[in-house]
Motif scaffolding. Structure first.
Motif, PDB file in Angstrom:
ATOM      1  N   MET A 127       0.693  -1.233   0.059  1.00 54.01           N
ATOM      2  CA  MET A 127      -0.026   0.010   0.007  1.00 54.01           C
ATOM      3  C   MET A 127       0.729   1.165   0.097  1.00 54.01           C
ATOM      4  O   MET A 127       2.166   1.423   0.509  1.00 54.01           O
ATOM      5  N   THR A 128       0.368   2.317  -0.628  1.00 55.85           N
ATOM      6  CA  THR A 128       1.076   3.556  -0.742  1.00 55.85           C
ATOM      7  C   THR A 128       1.149   4.135   0.562  1.00 55.85           C
ATOM      8  O   THR A 128       0.053   4.163   1.324  1.00 55.85           O
ATOM      9  N   PRO A 129       2.369   4.716   1.115  1.00 54.23           N
ATOM     10  CA  PRO A 129       2.396   5.642   2.226  1.00 54.23           C
ATOM     11  C   PRO A 129       1.411   6.694   2.303  1.00 54.23           C
ATOM     12  O   PRO A 129       1.226   7.220   0.910  1.00 54.23           O
ATOM     13  N   VAL A 130       0.866   7.230   3.227  1.00 56.86           N
ATOM     14  CA  VAL A 130       0.108   8.490   3.262  1.00 56.86           C
ATOM     15  C   VAL A 130       0.729   9.553   3.989  1.00 56.86           C
ATOM     16  O   VAL A 130       1.483   9.050   4.694  1.00 56.86           O
TER      17      VAL A 130
ATOM     18  N   LYS B 176       6.647  30.083  14.571  1.00 55.57           N
ATOM     19  CA  LYS B 176       7.848  30.424  15.296  1.00 55.57           C
ATOM     20  C   LYS B 176       8.162  29.397  16.566  1.00 55.57           C
ATOM     21  O   LYS B 176       8.755  28.616  16.494  1.00 55.57           O
ATOM     22  N   THR B 177       7.014  29.724  17.441  1.00 57.83           N
ATOM     23  CA  THR B 177       6.871  28.890  18.574  1.00 57.83           C
ATOM     24  C   THR B 177       6.508  27.431  18.113  1.00 57.83           C
ATOM     25  O   THR B 177       7.176  26.406  18.632  1.00 57.83           O
ATOM     26  N   THR B 178       5.666  27.366  17.270  1.00 58.58           N
ATOM     27  CA  THR B 178       5.254  26.047  16.562  1.00 58.58           C
ATOM     28  C   THR B 178       5.257  25.835  15.101  1.00 58.58           C
ATOM     29  O   THR B 178       4.880  27.073  14.526  1.00 58.58           O
ATOM     30  N   ILE B 179       5.466  25.010  14.537  1.00 57.71           N
ATOM     31  CA  ILE B 179       5.507  25.002  13.117  1.00 57.71           C
ATOM     32  C   ILE B 179       4.877  23.748  12.397  1.00 57.71           C
ATOM     33  O   ILE B 179       4.807  22.619  13.224  1.00 57.71           O
ATOM     34  N   GLN B 180       4.197  23.592  11.176  1.00 52.42           N
ATOM     35  CA  GLN B 180       3.711  22.589  10.788  1.00 52.42           C
ATOM     36  C   GLN B 180       4.588  21.971   9.904  1.00 52.42           C
ATOM     37  O   GLN B 180       5.498  22.665   9.285  1.00 52.42           O
ATOM     38  N   ASP B 181       4.667  20.680   9.829  1.00 52.17           N
ATOM     39  CA  ASP B 181       5.549  19.680   9.041  1.00 52.17           C
ATOM     40  C   ASP B 181       4.764  18.364   8.609  1.00 52.17           C
ATOM     41  O   ASP B 181       4.194  17.923   9.226  1.00 52.17           O
ATOM     42  N   ASP B 182       4.526  18.529   7.061  1.00 54.55           N
ATOM     43  CA  ASP B 182       4.083  17.579   6.303  1.00 54.55           C
ATOM     44  C   ASP B 182       5.036  16.508   5.434  1.00 54.55           C
ATOM     45  O   ASP B 182       4.545  15.964   4.582  1.00 54.55           O
ATOM     46  N   SER B 183       6.243  16.496   5.980  1.00 56.99           N
ATOM     47  CA  SER B 183       7.216  15.740   5.174  1.00 56.99           C
ATOM     48  C   SER B 183       7.157  14.200   5.675  1.00 56.99           C
ATOM     49  O   SER B 183       7.517  13.516   5.071  1.00 56.99           O
ATOM     50  N   GLN B 184       6.457  13.853   6.945  1.00 54.55           N
ATOM     51  CA  GLN B 184       6.622  12.434   7.127  1.00 54.55           C
ATOM     52  C   GLN B 184       5.239  11.742   6.473  1.00 54.55           C
ATOM     53  O   GLN B 184       4.047  12.247   6.260  1.00 54.55           O
ATOM     54  N   THR B 185       5.554  10.503   6.380  1.00 57.51           N
ATOM     55  CA  THR B 185       4.345   9.511   5.953  1.00 57.51           C
ATOM     56  C   THR B 185       4.224   8.349   6.823  1.00 57.51           C
ATOM     57  O   THR B 185       5.253   8.093   7.680  1.00 57.51           O
ATOM     58  N   ILE B 186       3.105   7.663   6.504  1.00 56.42           N
ATOM     59  CA  ILE B 186       3.017   6.478   7.253  1.00 56.42           C
ATOM     60  C   ILE B 186       2.226   5.349   6.312  1.00 56.42           C
ATOM     61  O   ILE B 186       1.358   5.379   5.700  1.00 56.42           O
ATOM     62  N   GLU B 187       2.575   4.227   6.571  1.00 56.67           N
ATOM     63  CA  GLU B 187       1.848   3.063   5.970  1.00 56.67           C
ATOM     64  C   GLU B 187       0.920   2.346   6.999  1.00 56.67           C
ATOM     65  O   GLU B 187       1.112   1.518   7.806  1.00 56.67           O
ATOM     66  N   LEU B 188      -0.334   2.665   6.685  1.00 58.45           N
ATOM     67  CA  LEU B 188      -1.432   2.591   7.562  1.00 58.45           C
ATOM     68  C   LEU B 188      -1.637   1.001   7.741  1.00 58.45           C
ATOM     69  O   LEU B 188      -1.881   0.546   8.913  1.00 58.45           O
ATOM     70  N   GLU B 189      -1.369   0.254   6.664  1.00 60.69           N
ATOM     71  CA  GLU B 189      -1.650  -1.205   7.040  1.00 60.69           C
ATOM     72  C   GLU B 189      -0.548  -1.910   7.467  1.00 60.69           C
ATOM     73  O   GLU B 189      -0.784  -3.119   8.027  1.00 60.69           O
TER      74      GLU B 189
ATOM     75  N   VAL C 162       2.321  -0.369   9.408  1.00 60.62           N
ATOM     76  CA  VAL C 162       3.112   0.255  10.643  1.00 60.62           C
ATOM     77  C   VAL C 162       2.955  -0.559  11.813  1.00 60.62           C
ATOM     78  O   VAL C 162       1.855  -1.263  12.093  1.00 60.62           O
ATOM     79  N   PRO C 163       4.040  -1.127  12.397  1.00 60.34           N
ATOM     80  CA  PRO C 163       3.821  -2.054  13.806  1.00 60.34           C
ATOM     81  C   PRO C 163       3.403  -1.158  14.838  1.00 60.34           C
ATOM     82  O   PRO C 163       3.663  -0.202  14.942  1.00 60.34           O
ATOM     83  N   LEU C 164       2.451  -2.129  15.263  1.00 63.09           N
ATOM     84  CA  LEU C 164       1.730  -1.871  16.492  1.00 63.09           C
ATOM     85  C   LEU C 164       2.338  -2.129  17.967  1.00 63.09           C
ATOM     86  O   LEU C 164       1.918  -1.509  18.827  1.00 63.09           O
ATOM     87  N   ASN C 165       3.094  -3.334  17.908  1.00 61.50           N
ATOM     88  CA  ASN C 165       3.509  -3.805  19.110  1.00 61.50           C
ATOM     89  C   ASN C 165       2.540  -3.849  20.279  1.00 61.50           C
ATOM     90  O   ASN C 165       2.976  -3.338  21.358  1.00 61.50           O
ATOM     91  N   GLY C 166       1.479  -4.395  19.846  1.00 60.00           N
ATOM     92  CA  GLY C 166       0.386  -4.568  20.890  1.00 60.00           C
ATOM     93  C   GLY C 166      -0.327  -3.324  21.110  1.00 60.00           C
ATOM     94  O   GLY C 166      -1.255  -3.428  22.177  1.00 60.00           O
ATOM     95  N   GLY C 167      -0.221  -2.427  20.512  1.00 60.33           N
ATOM     96  CA  GLY C 167      -0.982  -1.160  20.575  1.00 60.33           C
ATOM     97  C   GLY C 167      -2.069  -0.946  19.570  1.00 60.33           C
ATOM     98  O   GLY C 167      -2.618  -2.187  19.072  1.00 60.33           O
ATOM     99  N   ILE C 168      -2.264   0.249  19.433  1.00 61.88           N
ATOM    100  CA  ILE C 168      -3.319   0.523  18.248  1.00 61.88           C
ATOM    101  C   ILE C 168      -2.853   1.807  17.428  1.00 61.88           C
ATOM    102  O   ILE C 168      -1.983   2.546  17.629  1.00 61.88           O
ATOM    103  N   LEU C 169      -3.326   1.736  16.095  1.00 55.59           N
ATOM    104  CA  LEU C 169      -3.392   2.638  15.310  1.00 55.59           C
ATOM    105  C   LEU C 169      -4.593   3.676  15.163  1.00 55.59           C
ATOM    106  O   LEU C 169      -5.573   3.041  15.004  1.00 55.59           O
ATOM    107  N   VAL C 170      -4.299   4.846  15.446  1.00 59.33           N
ATOM    108  CA  VAL C 170      -5.448   5.750  15.609  1.00 59.33           C
ATOM    109  C   VAL C 170      -5.465   6.835  14.653  1.00 59.33           C
ATOM    110  O   VAL C 170      -4.395   7.451  14.441  1.00 59.33           O
TER     111      VAL C 170
END
Lengths: 343, 343
Positions: free
Chosen positions: A1-4, A23-36, A38-46
């Motif tokens: 699956m394509t990363p989003v 300046k105090t805070t900034i937006q960053d759209d550079s990261q992606t995630i593979e929803l299907e 991404v390892p959860l290690n016993g957790g959840i994807l939200v």
């Protein structure tokens, strides 16, 4: 699956006065995630639906060497705060795919959460908008509900003075005070906010920017209960207007958060002579006593229309910086909420 | 019978700073009284044995237009305060000739008292000196006992910081705190006072005039309980040294009573972030709950030597002005008492 894309809003530097968007805070759209995958290690994807913008966040934007009740934000990392998310995948029996949960989320579009101890399943049988669960049915509502119950000792006919009364905490306090038979004096920072507060039943709502607080208290007081969200000069005026054995519920002091020269309250000795009882508190210390009662009661009272609320909703994580500044300056119109994604 | 002198100590003018002996108050020996004939109208004739000099008296030396918890002294009239007297004649079944009584007496050698509601018979089965009944077994002892019981919530091993610890209130608090298993940090204004406070069991007693309070608290704290008799800069230091959910018992703020420029406490916002619980109180509001328990317990504990005390006794009403100033400046060595006459 394509990363989003997994857009994030990052903490960038310690502000000296008011936080500055970009300046105090900034937006960053550079990261992606593979929803299907991404390892959860016993957790959840939200999937993040809603994040909350609250006044107390300013206190987390500090030099990490300064100790306080909540951990400082870490420069270069996403902000975090209360939010509502939808579970996309789960490796724990506690939550299942499709559940809605409430807890501290990173300010990013998707969160992998492993430590689930503090997360709560939102059943939402009342079908309330999810935003409500970070406002009147979330931390701000809890703040109002817990402390009013614990310390107001409100008697029918007593006078309560509520500050920042158009905010989600103050507006809830106004309604709880009216339900207990109090006369309510309420301050807010614009005529529009004052109109909202009056619509909640406040007996004497006023714009503290155009009307002198002490004069209002002189006319409408004296007071028996003071709900402090602002501190400083207003706290001084409340002490001046307090009856003996008044209760001061110290919820916040936003007038003092963005200044290096604290307002010198001049009538502190009245704490003794007026026998004031002053209760500083943080909502999370009181969950044990009141949380279940709150969730059993508040969503129902909100759904029925008995408890009213007002929201100031903005769409998109990139609006977080502006939203934080709005809340610190009081430009928000009701509970500030960021909708990150639709359900 | 020949009239006898009825010497009085009069309130003469409102002080602006510290009260001045011979100016703020003056002795007047011009009046006489006929002890056998003075009409009692259903009251009692009392020979004054002891009157108490207390810090709060400064608050009564004010412009009468200023409202406060205790009535202002009236210019040209005798001062009044707690005292012990012996009944010489009685026209009420409540007291008989020879009884010793405790209550508010005019500062004069003989009092005719009609309103007896607030007077108490002192049985004194323990044979304590009468002076003790205006100190550790009187209002100051009640102040310490009532408020410590009501609000300290002391846990074994917690740290209590007690100010003005050589005074009758502070010294009693030190001993109650030790009895509850607390570590006690205690401040006083001279090395001699510090030695006394140490002898009571205080773990870290210091002279605040020669040792920096904040540094002591940094070394010996943090604290869980603050007993405030002084206010101002010391209150600020206590807030700085407070653990979360500390209890602040606000008994007095003597550092602020004789100044027109109140000290600007700079860390008031910590009331919220540290969840401080601050209890201003006046002892007379608490009699209903604790007085009988106090009289059943305290004289016994004092007589047994379990609770220690120190007195600074002066003879003669003409010494009242100097005694008041001593207490305001902290020059007294223990509970300041005027012996007006022997039993």
């Amino acid at each position: 699956m394509t990363p989003v894309r997994n857009g994030r809003h990052l903490y960038n530097e310690v502000p000296t006065g008011f936080p500055e968007p970009g300046k105090t805070t900034i937006q960053d759209d550079s990261q992606t995630i593979e929803l299907e995958n991404v390892p959860l290690n016993g957790g959840i994807l939200v999937k993040t639906l809603v994040v909350s913008i609250d006044p107390y966040m300013r206190g987390r934007m500090r030099d990490p060497s300064v100790k306080s009740y909540s951990p400082p934000y870490v420069i270069g990392e996403p902000l975090n705060n209360f939010g509502v998310g939808k579970v996309l995948r789960s490796e724990t029996p506690k939550f299942k795919s499709g559940d809605h949960i409430y807890g501290i989320l990173l300010f990013q579009e998707y969160n992998v959460v492993k430590d689930l101890a503090e997360f709560r399943l939102l059943e939402n049988k009342e079908g309330l908008p999810w935003t409500v669960y970070v406002g009147v049915c979330g931390m701000p509502g809890q703040t109002a509900y817990y402390a009013w119950k614990e310390w107001s000792a409100a008697q029918k006919g007593e006078v309560a003075f509520v500050t920042a009364a158009a905010g989600p905490v103050g507006a809830t306090v106004v309604q709880l005070a009216k339900a207990d038979g109090c006369k309510v004096i309420a301050s807010a920072g614009s005529d529009e906010k004052v109109a909202f507060v009056s619509s909640l039943g406040a007996d004497a709502a006023f714009n503290y920017k155009t009307t002198n607080t002490s004069k209002v208290l002189q006319m409408e007081g004296p007071i028996n209960i003071y709900w402090d969200n602002v501190g400083g000069e207003t706290l001084e005026a409340a002490i001046e207007a307090a009856q003996p054995v008044s209760r001061f519920i110290e919820c916040g002091m936003i007038s003092q958060y963005n200044t290096k020269t604290p307002y010198p309250v001049k009538n502190i000795t009245s704490i003794v002579s007026k026998q004031l009882r002053i209760y500083g508190f943080l909502v999370f210390s009181m969950h044990g006593k009141y949380r279940e009662q709150f969730y059993a009661e508040m969503p129902r009272r909100v759904a029925s229309g008995e408890i009213k609320y007002q929201e100031d909703i903005v769409r998109g994580l990139d609006k977080v910086g502006e939203a934080i500044l709005d809340v610190q300056t009081g430009r928000n119109k009701g509970k500030k909420v960021i909708i990150v994604a639709d359900d």
